[in-house]
Design an enzyme around this catalytic site. Structure first.
Site, PDB file in Angstrom:
ATOM      1  CG  HIS A  70      -1.894   1.066   1.332  1.00 44.81           C
ATOM      2  ND1 HIS A  70      -3.241   0.849   1.217  1.00 44.81           N
ATOM      3  CD2 HIS A  70      -1.748   2.400   1.529  1.00 44.81           C
ATOM      4  CE1 HIS A  70      -3.877   2.001   1.331  1.00 44.81           C
ATOM      5  NE2 HIS A  70      -2.994   2.954   1.526  1.00 44.81           N
ATOM      6  CD  GLU A  71       1.470   3.729   3.611  1.00 46.44           C
ATOM      7  OE1 GLU A  71       1.759   4.785   3.017  1.00 46.44           O
ATOM      8  OE2 GLU A  71       0.376   3.572   4.183  1.00 46.44           O
TER       9      GLU A  71
ATOM     10  CG  HIS B  41      -0.001   5.767  -0.909  1.00 42.36           C
ATOM     11  ND1 HIS B  41      -1.055   6.081  -1.740  1.00 42.36           N
ATOM     12  CD2 HIS B  41      -0.565   5.324   0.240  1.00 42.36           C
ATOM     13  CE1 HIS B  41      -2.186   5.822  -1.123  1.00 42.36           C
ATOM     14  NE2 HIS B  41      -1.925   5.356   0.083  1.00 42.36           N
TER      15      HIS B  41
ATOM     16  CG  ASP C 229      -5.100   6.272   1.308  1.00 39.99           C
ATOM     17  OD1 ASP C 229      -4.576   7.189   1.950  1.00 39.99           O
ATOM     18  OD2 ASP C 229      -4.613   5.135   1.204  1.00 39.99           O
TER      19      ASP C 229
END
Length: 199
Positions: free
Chosen positions: A23-24, A27, A101
């Protein structure tokens, strides 16, 4: 029985860590691609307060007067975390980690359409004053354009996640190994070439 419970807890924690890492990583990679003027100081999967992980930006680089392109790109970056998790783990493993988000992405797209005059179909409008008088003014048009913005941003983010999956995987694995990746190491993982993606 205790060992089985411990094993199950450890497997759950490992899976959560992996989900957060992808996920990070997404991003961070899409942010470098789409918002290169905003410097990332570090990416981490170390939990802080209610967040499982986050990308830390240099506050001096934050934009006060945002362009349509940057706003759209920011929505793509916000959606990329969920997209990477689904690509890695499958649709059934979708979790609630993207809640903030999605909230931010929706707010930005809605603002672009209703208050910033950035939508090509609705044109140069700001409905703040009008909406207090009539809550249903242009409601169906706004809904249609909002869904269009979110759909196009999702498609764009999916394409970029697929194209740069090797970088996302490298960064995610590095995060799983060491929890934090600083800006210099991030640059070496993603590469120093100028990455341009046009709308």
């Amino acid at each position: 029985a205790v060992n089985k419970i411990t094993d199950r807890i450890l497997k759950t924690l490992e899976k959560e860590l992996e989900m957060t890492a992808y996920h990070e990583a997404a991003h961070a990679v899409l942010s470098v691609l789409l918002l290169p003027h905003i410097k990332i100081e570090q990416v981490t999967i170390a939990p802080r307060s209610k967040m499982l992980g986050f990308v830390s930006y240099n506050e001096d680089d934050q934009l006060s007067n945002i362009t349509k392109k940057d706003l759209f790109h920011d929505v793509c970056v916000l959606l990329s975390g969920r997209i990477a998790q689904v690509k890695k783990m499958g649709d059934e493993q979708m979790d609630s980690g993207a809640q903030n988000d999605l909230s931010q992405a929706a707010l930005q797209a809605y603002a672009a359409i209703t208050t910033l005059g950035m939508d090509k179909e609705l044109g140069y409008i700001n409905l703040n004053a009008i909406n207090t008088l009539d809550n249903y003014f242009l409601e169906q048009h706004i809904e249609k354009r909002f869904l269009h913005w979110m759909h196009v941003a999702k498609q764009n983010a999916e394409k970029l996640v697929d194209t740069h999956w090797d970088k996302i995987e490298r960064l995610a694995q590095k995060l799983i190994e060491q929890e934090i990746v600083e800006s210099d190491e991030l640059a070496s993982i993603i590469g120093d070439e100028e990455l341009i993606h046009k709308l």
